[in-house]
Write a protein that holds these residues in place. Structure first.
Motif, PDB file in Angstrom:
ATOM      1  N   ASP A 134     -17.400 -32.235  59.968  1.00 35.07           N
ATOM      2  CA  ASP A 134     -18.605 -31.413  59.893  1.00 35.07           C
ATOM      3  C   ASP A 134     -18.376 -30.059  60.559  1.00 35.07           C
ATOM      4  O   ASP A 134     -18.824 -29.016  60.063  1.00 35.07           O
ATOM      5  N   LYS A 135     -17.677 -30.091  61.699  1.00 30.65           N
ATOM      6  CA  LYS A 135     -17.389 -28.820  62.373  1.00 30.65           C
ATOM      7  C   LYS A 135     -16.499 -27.941  61.505  1.00 30.65           C
ATOM      8  O   LYS A 135     -16.725 -26.727  61.378  1.00 30.65           O
ATOM      9  N   ASP A 136     -15.499 -28.529  60.887  1.00 35.23           N
ATOM     10  CA  ASP A 136     -14.607 -27.761  60.024  1.00 35.23           C
ATOM     11  C   ASP A 136     -15.363 -27.134  58.867  1.00 35.23           C
ATOM     12  O   ASP A 136     -15.103 -25.980  58.478  1.00 35.23           O
ATOM     13  N   LYS A 137     -16.310 -27.903  58.282  1.00 36.29           N
ATOM     14  CA  LYS A 137     -17.111 -27.348  57.184  1.00 36.29           C
ATOM     15  C   LYS A 137     -17.944 -26.163  57.667  1.00 36.29           C
ATOM     16  O   LYS A 137     -18.101 -25.159  56.953  1.00 36.29           O
ATOM     17  N   GLY A 138     -18.492 -26.276  58.882  1.00 38.70           N
ATOM     18  CA  GLY A 138     -19.308 -25.187  59.410  1.00 38.70           C
ATOM     19  C   GLY A 138     -18.496 -23.927  59.619  1.00 38.70           C
ATOM     20  O   GLY A 138     -18.909 -22.819  59.235  1.00 38.70           O
ATOM     21  N   PHE A 139     -17.317 -24.075  60.240  1.00 35.36           N
ATOM     22  CA  PHE A 139     -16.473 -22.900  60.465  1.00 35.36           C
ATOM     23  C   PHE A 139     -15.975 -22.310  59.150  1.00 35.36           C
ATOM     24  O   PHE A 139     -15.768 -21.112  59.025  1.00 35.36           O
ATOM     25  N   ALA A 140     -15.804 -23.184  58.142  1.00 33.05           N
ATOM     26  CA  ALA A 140     -15.282 -22.714  56.860  1.00 33.05           C
ATOM     27  C   ALA A 140     -16.267 -21.790  56.163  1.00 33.05           C
ATOM     28  O   ALA A 140     -15.859 -20.875  55.431  1.00 33.05           O
ATOM     29  N   VAL A 141     -17.592 -21.995  56.339  1.00 40.99           N
ATOM     30  CA  VAL A 141     -18.575 -21.148  55.653  1.00 40.99           C
ATOM     31  C   VAL A 141     -18.975 -19.940  56.487  1.00 40.99           C
ATOM     32  O   VAL A 141     -19.794 -19.134  56.045  1.00 40.99           O
ATOM     33  N   GLY A 142     -18.424 -19.803  57.725  1.00 38.58           N
ATOM     34  CA  GLY A 142     -18.704 -18.600  58.500  1.00 38.58           C
ATOM     35  C   GLY A 142     -19.463 -18.814  59.786  1.00 38.58           C
ATOM     36  O   GLY A 142     -19.882 -17.845  60.430  1.00 38.58           O
ATOM     37  N   MET A 143     -19.671 -20.101  60.228  1.00 43.30           N
ATOM     38  CA  MET A 143     -20.318 -20.308  61.525  1.00 43.30           C
ATOM     39  C   MET A 143     -19.355 -19.936  62.636  1.00 43.30           C
ATOM     40  O   MET A 143     -18.145 -20.060  62.501  1.00 43.30           O
ATOM     41  N   MET A 151     -28.427 -22.648  63.635  1.00 43.08           N
ATOM     42  CA  MET A 151     -28.579 -23.169  62.278  1.00 43.08           C
ATOM     43  C   MET A 151     -28.354 -24.693  62.247  1.00 43.08           C
ATOM     44  O   MET A 151     -27.249 -25.175  62.516  1.00 43.08           O
ATOM     45  N   ASP A 152     -29.423 -25.432  61.917  1.00 38.64           N
ATOM     46  CA  ASP A 152     -29.268 -26.868  61.686  1.00 38.64           C
ATOM     47  C   ASP A 152     -28.503 -27.056  60.372  1.00 38.64           C
ATOM     48  O   ASP A 152     -28.689 -26.301  59.419  1.00 38.64           O
ATOM     49  N   MET A 153     -27.647 -28.083  60.316  1.00 35.69           N
ATOM     50  CA  MET A 153     -26.823 -28.263  59.121  1.00 35.69           C
ATOM     51  C   MET A 153     -27.510 -29.112  58.068  1.00 35.69           C
ATOM     52  O   MET A 153     -27.252 -28.951  56.873  1.00 35.69           O
ATOM     53  N   GLN A 154     -28.371 -30.042  58.450  1.00 32.90           N
ATOM     54  CA  GLN A 154     -29.082 -30.888  57.492  1.00 32.90           C
ATOM     55  C   GLN A 154     -30.560 -30.529  57.509  1.00 32.90           C
ATOM     56  O   GLN A 154     -31.282 -30.843  58.459  1.00 32.90           O
ATOM     57  N   MET A 155     -31.001 -29.874  56.412  1.00 34.37           N
ATOM     58  CA  MET A 155     -32.405 -29.470  56.280  1.00 34.37           C
ATOM     59  C   MET A 155     -32.832 -29.661  54.826  1.00 34.37           C
ATOM     60  O   MET A 155     -31.989 -29.644  53.911  1.00 34.37           O
ATOM     61  N   PRO A 156     -34.116 -29.836  54.594  1.00 36.95           N
ATOM     62  CA  PRO A 156     -34.597 -29.934  53.208  1.00 36.95           C
ATOM     63  C   PRO A 156     -34.524 -28.584  52.495  1.00 36.95           C
ATOM     64  O   PRO A 156     -34.318 -27.550  53.115  1.00 36.95           O
ATOM     65  N   VAL A 157     -34.679 -28.627  51.194  1.00 39.16           N
ATOM     66  CA  VAL A 157     -34.685 -27.452  50.314  1.00 39.16           C
ATOM     67  C   VAL A 157     -33.290 -26.809  50.242  1.00 39.16           C
ATOM     68  O   VAL A 157     -32.681 -26.705  49.183  1.00 39.16           O
ATOM     69  N   MET A 158     -32.773 -26.389  51.407  1.00 36.88           N
ATOM     70  CA  MET A 158     -31.427 -25.815  51.457  1.00 36.88           C
ATOM     71  C   MET A 158     -30.820 -26.177  52.813  1.00 36.88           C
ATOM     72  O   MET A 158     -31.455 -25.987  53.855  1.00 36.88           O
ATOM     73  N   ASP A 159     -29.584 -26.713  52.800  1.00 40.42           N
ATOM     74  CA  ASP A 159     -28.970 -27.107  54.069  1.00 40.42           C
ATOM     75  C   ASP A 159     -28.368 -25.900  54.774  1.00 40.42           C
ATOM     76  O   ASP A 159     -28.323 -24.783  54.229  1.00 40.42           O
ATOM     77  N   GLY A 160     -27.910 -26.149  56.014  1.00 39.61           N
ATOM     78  CA  GLY A 160     -27.402 -25.059  56.838  1.00 39.61           C
ATOM     79  C   GLY A 160     -26.114 -24.454  56.327  1.00 39.61           C
ATOM     80  O   GLY A 160     -25.852 -23.261  56.549  1.00 39.61           O
ATOM     81  N   LEU A 161     -25.271 -25.264  55.674  1.00 41.62           N
ATOM     82  CA  LEU A 161     -24.006 -24.726  55.160  1.00 41.62           C
ATOM     83  C   LEU A 161     -24.249 -23.692  54.072  1.00 41.62           C
ATOM     84  O   LEU A 161     -23.661 -22.595  54.074  1.00 41.62           O
ATOM     85  N   GLU A 162     -25.135 -24.038  53.112  1.00 48.35           N
ATOM     86  CA  GLU A 162     -25.429 -23.095  52.027  1.00 48.35           C
ATOM     87  C   GLU A 162     -26.144 -21.872  52.568  1.00 48.35           C
ATOM     88  O   GLU A 162     -25.870 -20.724  52.134  1.00 48.35           O
ATOM     89  N   ALA A 163     -27.055 -22.070  53.521  1.00 47.27           N
ATOM     90  CA  ALA A 163     -27.770 -20.932  54.095  1.00 47.27           C
ATOM     91  C   ALA A 163     -26.793 -19.980  54.791  1.00 47.27           C
ATOM     92  O   ALA A 163     -26.892 -18.744  54.654  1.00 47.27           O
ATOM     93  N   THR A 164     -25.838 -20.533  55.554  1.00 46.05           N
ATOM     94  CA  THR A 164     -24.848 -19.695  56.242  1.00 46.05           C
ATOM     95  C   THR A 164     -23.999 -18.926  55.230  1.00 46.05           C
ATOM     96  O   THR A 164     -23.688 -17.731  55.414  1.00 46.05           O
ATOM     97  N   ARG A 165     -23.614 -19.607  54.141  1.00 37.52           N
ATOM     98  CA  ARG A 165     -22.791 -18.961  53.120  1.00 37.52           C
ATOM     99  C   ARG A 165     -23.535 -17.752  52.528  1.00 37.52           C
ATOM    100  O   ARG A 165     -22.947 -16.675  52.328  1.00 37.52           O
ATOM    101  N   ARG A 166     -24.842 -17.892  52.276  1.00 38.99           N
ATOM    102  CA  ARG A 166     -25.612 -16.777  51.682  1.00 38.99           C
ATOM    103  C   ARG A 166     -25.828 -15.660  52.691  1.00 38.99           C
ATOM    104  O   ARG A 166     -25.834 -14.478  52.328  1.00 38.99           O
ATOM    105  N   ILE A 167     -26.021 -16.059  53.982  1.00 37.31           N
ATOM    106  CA  ILE A 167     -26.222 -15.018  54.998  1.00 37.31           C
ATOM    107  C   ILE A 167     -24.967 -14.161  55.139  1.00 37.31           C
ATOM    108  O   ILE A 167     -25.035 -12.929  55.282  1.00 37.31           O
ATOM    109  N   ARG A 168     -23.797 -14.806  55.063  1.00 42.36           N
ATOM    110  CA  ARG A 168     -22.553 -14.049  55.213  1.00 42.36           C
ATOM    111  C   ARG A 168     -22.321 -13.100  54.027  1.00 42.36           C
ATOM    112  O   ARG A 168     -21.549 -12.144  54.135  1.00 42.36           O
TER     113      ARG A 168
END
Length: 769
Positions: free
Chosen positions: A714-723, A676-693
C-alpha cells in the motif's frame, strides 16, 4: 544397455520390496490388533467371572456364618456347659448337627466350635475336637466379637479356593466362643483342558498380597513363597482397582491380559497369556503374506527384464519429461502416444498431473494474493476504530479538569488500544516473516518507559491472579536509546503476557541491564529478561519452542489458549535488532526468557537530539497560523480527531469526505499540506492524488497518506502516484506533530521529494556504520 536396464530395474525392485514389506507388516499389525482385542475381551470376561465368583463365595459364606452362630444347637451348647453330666450329651448333639450341616453343603469342608479359650469343643469331624485354635488370628478376632476371614488359599491338587471364616457365639454372658467354618469354592481355575483357548493360550492366575501365585498354569509357582513377586502385585493391583488391560514381565517373559483386584481377599485375579503365544497367529499370517508377495515380486521382476528393451524408449521420454517438470519447466510438452498399456496410462497420468500442478500453482498464487488482500482489509477495518479510540483518549487527556481517576482510566484505554494494535501488528508480521520482509527502525525512545508501559498494560490481568509485577532497571542504565520502540514493546509484551498466562502464584520480574561483554563502539548491548514462577517448560518442548504455531504441550491451547505465534515473531525481531534469545526453565518452578539487543546510545549523533526536540514540542507550541491544511477523510470521527488535534496550531483545516471533493478543493488552490485517506467512497485516495499531481500549481503540495492500510504494498502504491509521506492509523499524536514540523517548518517545504518517494531520514550513528 545393461547398465541402464539395471538402473531402471533397481528402483522398481526396491519399490516392490518396500511395498511387500509394508503389506506384510500391515497384515501382521492388523492381525495382531484383532488378536489382541479378542484376547483382552476373553481375558476381561474370564477375570470378571472369577472375581465375581470369589466375591459371591465370600458373601454367601459370611451370611451363612451369621445365621449359624445364632442357631439353638450352637447357643444351647454353651448354655449346658455348667450343668454337670449333660454337657457331654450337648456337645455330641451339636457335633451331629454340625456334621449334618457340613454334609448338606458341598462347599463346606469342616465346621467346628471353640470355647472362649480357642479349644475345639464340637466339630463335624470328631478328630478335630480338643485341638487348640487360639493362635489363629481369625479365632482371636471372633472371640473379640468380630466376624472375620482367614487368609484364603488354593489347593495344589484340587485347585479349589479354600477359606476359613469365624464368627462370635454371643450368649447372655457375652462372647462365649466362636463358630469356625472351613469351606471350599468350586474349581475356579482350569488348566487341564487341551482344547480350551483360555487354558492353553490365556489362563487365569491368582496373586496374593505377598506376591505369591496361589494359582498359576506353572505349577512350580503355586504357593511358592520363595518365588514371590511383590512389585508385580503392586503394579497389577493399581490397574486392578478398576480393572484394566495389563502388560507385564515375569521371569524374563512378557505377558498380556486383564487384571482385577478382588476386594475381600485383596488378591489380584489375572487372566493373561505369553505375548509370543498370543500373537503367534498374527506372526504366521504376516510371514505367509511376505512369502507370497516375495514370490510375486520375483515373477514380476523377470517379466520386466524380458520386456525392458521394448519399453525403454517410452520410459526414457517419460523420465526426461519428468526431469524437466521437476526442474520447474511446467510449460514443457509431452508428445502424445498411442500406447494402451501401463506406460500409456502413465504417459496420460503424467500429463494430467502436470496440468493439475499448473492449476495448483495458479491457485496458490491467487490464494497468496487473496491472503495479502485479506490481511490488508482486516488491518484497515480494525485500525479505523482504533484511531478513534486512541485519538479521542488523547484529546480527552487535554482537559485539565479531569480527575486523577478519569485521567488514569483514559491512560489505561490508550494502553489497551496500543496493546490491541500490537496484536494486529503480529498478524501482519506473520505475513512479513513468511516473505522475509520484516524490518526494524532506529529512532530515539525511552526504554524504561517502554518497559514500564508493558507492565502497566498487564497490571490488571496480573492483579486478578494475585501476581506481583516487578521492574528491575539497572541504575547505571540510561533511560533513552535509539532503536525500534514498537518492536521492543512487542517482544516484551509477548513475554510478560506468556509469563502471566502460565503462572498461577508468585511474581513476574522484568529485568534490564548492561551486557557489557557484547558492547561494540557506539552501540550499547542491553540484556532484558522476564522471569516467572510458573509451570515451567520441559526439555523436550524447548527444542520447538520458537517454531510458528507451536505450543509446549498439546493441551496448552485447550487450557490457556494462544496461537503459538508470539515467540516465533519475537525471536525473529530480536535477531533483526542484532540480539539473541535464550531460555532456561525448571518444571513447576518457573521460566526465564532473556535476550540481548544492540541499541545506539541516544546521547550520540545529531539525529537523536533533533528527535528529542520534536518530542518535547506540543501542538499548541507549533505556530501554523496562516497555513491551510486539507484533510480528505470519509469517517466523521476521524475528521473530528484531526480537527481537534490541529486546532491548537492555528492552521485552517478544510475537510473533504471523498477523493472527488478533495480534487475539487485543490482546484480552488491555496493549500499548504494535504492528508489523504487511501480508501474513500466515490473516489479513493490514490486516484485523487494522481489527478492532483496533474494540476498546475499543485505538483509541489505535500500529500501525506493518512490511512489504515499498513502493508508495504500500500505504501509503494501511494509513493508511486505522487504521495510524499505515510501516516498510518491509528495516528500517534507525536508522529503527526513530527509530520507537520517536517513538511511545514517555518513555511518551507522540504525540497527534492515531490515525486512520490518518502523523505530519507538521517540514520543513527550505529545504523549508518
Amino acid at each position: 544397455m545393461d547398465s541402464l536396464r539395471a538402473k531402471l530395474l533397481a528402483p522398481f525392485i526396491a519399490g516392490m520390496l518396500a511395498l511387500t514389506l509394508l503389506l506384510a507388516w500391515y497384515t501382521y499389525d492388523s492381525a495382531r490388533k484383532a488378536v489382541e482385542g479378542a484376547t483382552l475381551l476373553i481375558s476381561a470376561d474370564k477375570t470378571n467371572h472369577t472375581a465375581q465368583s470369589m466375591a459371591q463365595f465370600f458373601r454367601s459364606t459370611g451370611s451363612s456364618l451369621q445365621q449359624m452362630v445364632s442357631d439353638p444347637h450352637v447357643t444351647a451348647l454353651f448354655g449346658a456347659g455348667g450343668k454337670g453330666g449333660s454337657a457331654e450329651t450337648g456337645k455330641a448333639s451339636t457335633s451331629d448337627w454340625l456334621e449334618i450341616v457340613q454334609q448338606g453343603n458341598e462347599f463346606y469342608r469342616d465346621l467346628l466350635i471353640v470355647d472362649k479359650h480357642g479349644v475345639c469343643i464340637a466339630a463335624s469331624n470328631p478328630g478335630l475336637i480338643g485341638n487348640s485354635y487360639a493362635e489363629e488370628n481369625y479365632v482371636r478376632q471372633a472371640l473379640d466379637g468380630v466376624f472375620s476371614f482367614g487368609e484364603p488359599s488354593v489347593g495344589r491338587v484340587t485347585k479349589r479356593l479354600s477359606t476359613v471364616s469365624a464368627g462370635p457365639v454371643d450368649t447372655a454372658e457375652g462372647v462365649s466362643g466362636a463358630l469356625i467354618l472351613m469351606s471350599d469354592l468350586p474349581r475356579i481355575v482350569e488348566y487341564g483342558s487341551k482344547n480350551a483357548y483360555d487354558s492353553q493360550i490365556i489362563f487365569t492366575a491368582l496373586l496374593d498380597g505377598d506376591g505369591v501365585f496361589m494359582a498359576h498354569k506353572d505349577g512350580t509357582l503355586m504357593g511358592n513363597a520363595g518365588r514371590a513377586f511383590p512389585k508385580l502385585y503392586e503394579k497389577l493391583a493399581r490397574v486392578g482397582e478398576k480393572g484394566g488391560e495389563v502388560r507385564y514381565e515375569l521371569e524374563g517373559r512378557t505377558y498380556v491380559g486383564y487384571a482385577k483386584l478382588e476386594n475381600t481377599s485383596n488378591w489380584v485375579v489375572l487372566t493373561s497369556g505369553l505375548e509370543s503365544e498370543v500373537f503367534a497367529p498374527a506372526t504366521r499370517l504376516g510371514l505367509t503374506v511376505l512369502g507370497i508377495s516375495f514370490t510375486f515380486l520375483t515373477v514380476i521382476g523377470f517379466a520386466v527384464i524380458r520386456f525392458a528393451n521394448g519399453i525403454l524408449s517410452t520410459l526414457l521420454s517419460l523420465i526426461g519429461y519428468a526431469k524437466r517438470v521437476s526442474e520447474g519447466d511446467l510449460a514443457s510438452t509431452l508428445a502424445p502416444t498411442d500406447r494402451k498399456d501401463e506406460l500409456g496410462v502413465l504417459h496420460a497420468s503424467l500429463r494430467r498431473l502436470v496440468a493439475s500442478l499448473q492449476s495448483m500453482l495458479e491457485a496458490t498464487r491467487e490464494a497468496s494474493k487473496m491472503k495479502s488482500q485479506f490481511l490488508a482489509n482486516m488491518s484497515h477495518e480494525i485500525r479505523t476504530p482504533l484511531n478513534a479510540i486512541i485519538g479521542m483518549a488523547y484529546l480527552s487527556l487535554r482537559d485539565n479538569s479531569l480527575s486523577d481517576k478519569q485521567r488514569g482510566n483514559l491512560d489505561k484505554i490508550q494502553l489497551a488500544a496500543r496493546s490491541l494494535l500490537g496484536l494486529i501488528n503480529d498478524i501482519l508480521d506473520l505475513s512479513k516473516v513468511e516473505a522475509g520482509m520484516l524490518e526494524v527502525e532506529c529512532t530515539p525512545f525511552s526504554l524504561k518507559e517502554v518497559l514500564g508501559n508493558s507492565l502497566a498494560i498487564h497490571q490488571d490481568n496480573a492483579a486478578s491472579k494475585g501476581l506481583e509485577l516487578r521492574l528491575e532497571y539497572a541504575q547505571d542504565l540510561p533511560a533513552r536509546f535509539c532503536g525500534d520502540a514498537l518492536r521492543m514493546g512487542q517482544v516484551v509484551n509477548n513475554l510478560v503476557s506468556n509469563a502471566i498466562k502460565f503462572t498461577e502464584k508468585g511474581r513476574i520480574t522484568l529485568r534490564c541491564g548492561w551486557d557489557e561483554a557484547a558492547a561494540q563502539g557506539v552501540a550499547a548491548v542491553v540484556r532484558i529478561s522476564v522471569s516467572d514462577t510458573g509451570i515451567g517448560i520441559s526439555p523436550e518442548a524447548l527444542k520447538n519452542l520458537f517454531q510458528p504455531f507451536t505450543q509446549a504441550d498439546a493441551s496448552i491451547t485447550r487450557q490457556f489458549g494462544g496461537t503459538g505465534l508470539g515467540l516465533a515473531i519475537s525471536d525473529k525481531l530480536v535477531t533483526l535488532m542484532g540480539g539473541t534469545f535464550s531460555v532456561s526453565s525448571e518444571m513447576d518452578k518457573g521460566t526465564t526468557f532473556a535476550f540481548s539487543v544492540r541499541f545506539c546510545r541516544a546521547d550520540q549523533g545529531g539525529e537523536q537530539s533533533g528527535a528529542e526536540e520534536a518530542g518535547e514540542l506540543s501542538f499548541d507550541q507549533l505556530d501554523l497560523s496562516g497555513r491551510r491544511i486539507l484533510v480528505a477523510e470519509d469517517n466523521d470521527i476521524n475528521q473530528l480527531i484531526m480537527q481537534e488535534l490541529l486546532a491548537p496550531t492555528g492552521a485552517a483545516v478544510t475537510l473533504a469526505g471523498n477523493g472527488e471533493e478533495a480534487v475539487a478543493r485543490m482546484r480552488e488552490g491555496g493549500f499548504d499540506l494535504v492528508f489523504m485517506d487511501m480508501q474513500m467512497p466515490v473516489m479513493d485516495g490514490l486516484e485523487a492524488t494522481r489527478r492532483i499531481r496533474d494540476m498546475e500549481g499543485a505538483k509541489d503540495v505535500p500529500i501525506i497518506a493518512f490511512t489504515a492500510n499498513a502493508m508495504k504494498e500500500d505504501k509503494d502504491k501511494g509513493f508511486a502516484v505522487g504521495m510524499n509521506d505515510y501516516l498510518t492509523k491509528p495516528i500517534e499524536p507525536d508522529q503527526l506533530l513530527q509530520m507537520l514540523r517536517l513538511w511545514l517548518n517555518a513555511g518551507k517545504k522540504p525540497g527534492g521529494n515531490t515525486g512520490g518517494t518518502p523523505p530519507e531520514k538521517p540514520p543513527c550513528a550505529c545504523c549508518s556504520g
